[in-house]
Enzyme design. Structure first.
Site, PDB file in Angstrom:
ATOM      1  N   HIS A  78       9.354  -0.124   9.030  1.00 56.96           N
ATOM      2  CA  HIS A  78       8.465  -1.287   9.063  1.00 56.96           C
ATOM      3  C   HIS A  78       8.650  -2.191   7.828  1.00 56.96           C
ATOM      4  CE1 HIS A  78       6.455   0.670  12.411  1.00 56.96           C
ATOM      5  NE2 HIS A  78       6.132   1.703  11.677  1.00 56.96           N
ATOM      6  N   ASP A 133       0.859  -1.208   0.000  1.00 55.37           N
ATOM      7  CA  ASP A 133       0.000   0.000   0.000  1.00 55.37           C
ATOM      8  C   ASP A 133       0.890   1.251   0.000  1.00 55.37           C
ATOM      9  OD1 ASP A 133      -0.783   0.477   3.553  1.00 55.37           O
ATOM     10  OD2 ASP A 133       0.940  -0.529   2.633  1.00 55.37           O
TER      11      ASP A 133
END
Ligand code: RIB
Ligand code: CA
Length: 317
Positions: free
Chosen positions: A241, A11
């Site tokens: 992340h 995303d």
């Protein structure tokens, strides 16, 4: 050594963009495709951003657009305050020239994984809706995927959206619970380790010096992300992340893992919380519980420092 084939479900998103350029630059990896999902941005924007990243790196791979909305719950508003209006900080009007694969993500995944049975590592770094839809569409796919390396969850630490839930699981808890309960091997790279991988802004200025084209782009977009984290953690850092999930593919040795069956809470105050499951029929997940942060920084910088060289090789080949 033959490069490891991967598909990244993403995303994009600033840390997604870093992870995708990291994968494009790492000669140990062959990015077969990118599939896109809502999360940091709406899925239409995620697809434009993924196409744009591949063009920017002159990297030939498929891009297939994914689900518009979560499996069950209503869609949460994309976190533009973290990643910017169009997902790349203050960069706007992103217009790739290529078109995506006509197949939706879960169908592209089923067909591509079966064509490369046993060879592809699936690396989701966004909400897991496409992966859950893949399981519904093709349950036997668990026998054809080499393994999954997932950025998501927070098992023994607090979440980052609520005190319980990490963003990718919070954005589609039903999908996360389904994926974690399937019979395939999962390495889970969650906040248990990624919250400790905090790179200061000088890491990105060094990368930009070594690779002005790709590193310069990463430096530009991560300014917005650093400004967000400065408000959250009081330091000018980037929480890495998604790059951590990519590192866990070729540099798994810098992480330590604990095997636990997991489930995800799908409603109520703890929605999106990833917990150790009492259901002992659930296959254990390899949960990353420790990481050598210095080694992660060294490896990430070494890979991105030669991103422009990798670009030049592709353009001149
Ligand atoms: O919680 C962090 C995750 O949510 C990362 O994948 C980030 O890109 C967002 O998708
Ligand atoms: Ca992401």
């Amino acid at each position: 050594m033959k490069a490891q084939k991967i598909i990244i479900d993403t995303d994009p998103g600033i840390d997604d963009a870093m992870a995708i350029h990291q994968a494009f630059a790492d000669s140990r990896l062959e990015v077969v495709g990118l599939t896109t999902i809502f999360g940091n941005v709406y899925v239409e924007q995620a697809t434009r951003n993924a196409l744009w990243l591949a063009e920017q790196a002159a990297y030939e791979c498929s891009v297939a657009g994914g689900a518009l909305t979560p499996l069950v719950q209503a869609m949460n508003t994309p976190a533009c305050f973290v990643h910017g209006e169009e997902g790349f900080g203050s960069l706007t009007d992103i217009q790739p020239s290529q078109k995506p694969d006509p197949r939706s993500a879960h169908i592209y995944l089923s067909e591509t994984i079966r064509e490369n049975s046993g060879e592809i590592i699936l690396c989701p770094v966004g909400p897991l809706t496409n992966i859950a839809k893949l399981l519904d569409y093709d349950p036997e796919i668990v026998n054809h995927v080499k393994k999954l390396v997932i950025m998501g969850g927070a098992v023994y630490v607090p979440g980052n959206v609520t005190s319980f839930a990490e963003a990718n699981f919070w954005n589609d808890p039903h999908a996360a619970d389904k994926v974690l309960g399937a019979d395939w091997h999962i390495d889970l790279i969650g906040l248990d380790v990624t919250a400790t991988i905090q790179f200061p802004s000088d890491v990105f200025s060094q990368i930009a010096k070594a690779s002005p084209r790709i590193g310069g782009f990463i430096y530009d977009i991560c300014e917005f992300y650093i400004a967000f984290y400065e408000k959250i953690v009081g330091k000018r850092v980037c929480l890495m992340h998604d790059p951590a999930a990519l590192l866990a593919i070729c540099d798994r040795d810098i992480f330590t893992f604990q095997n636990e069956p997991l489930s995800v809470i799908v409603e109520g105050e703890e929605v999106g919380n990833s917990i150790v499951s009492e259901n002992m029929l659930r296959r254990a997940v390899s949960v990353a519980v420790g990481v050598d942060v210095d080694a992660a920084k060294k490896r990430f910088m070494a890979i991105l420092a030669q991103a422009d060289t990798a670009f030049d090789k592709r353009v001149n080949s």
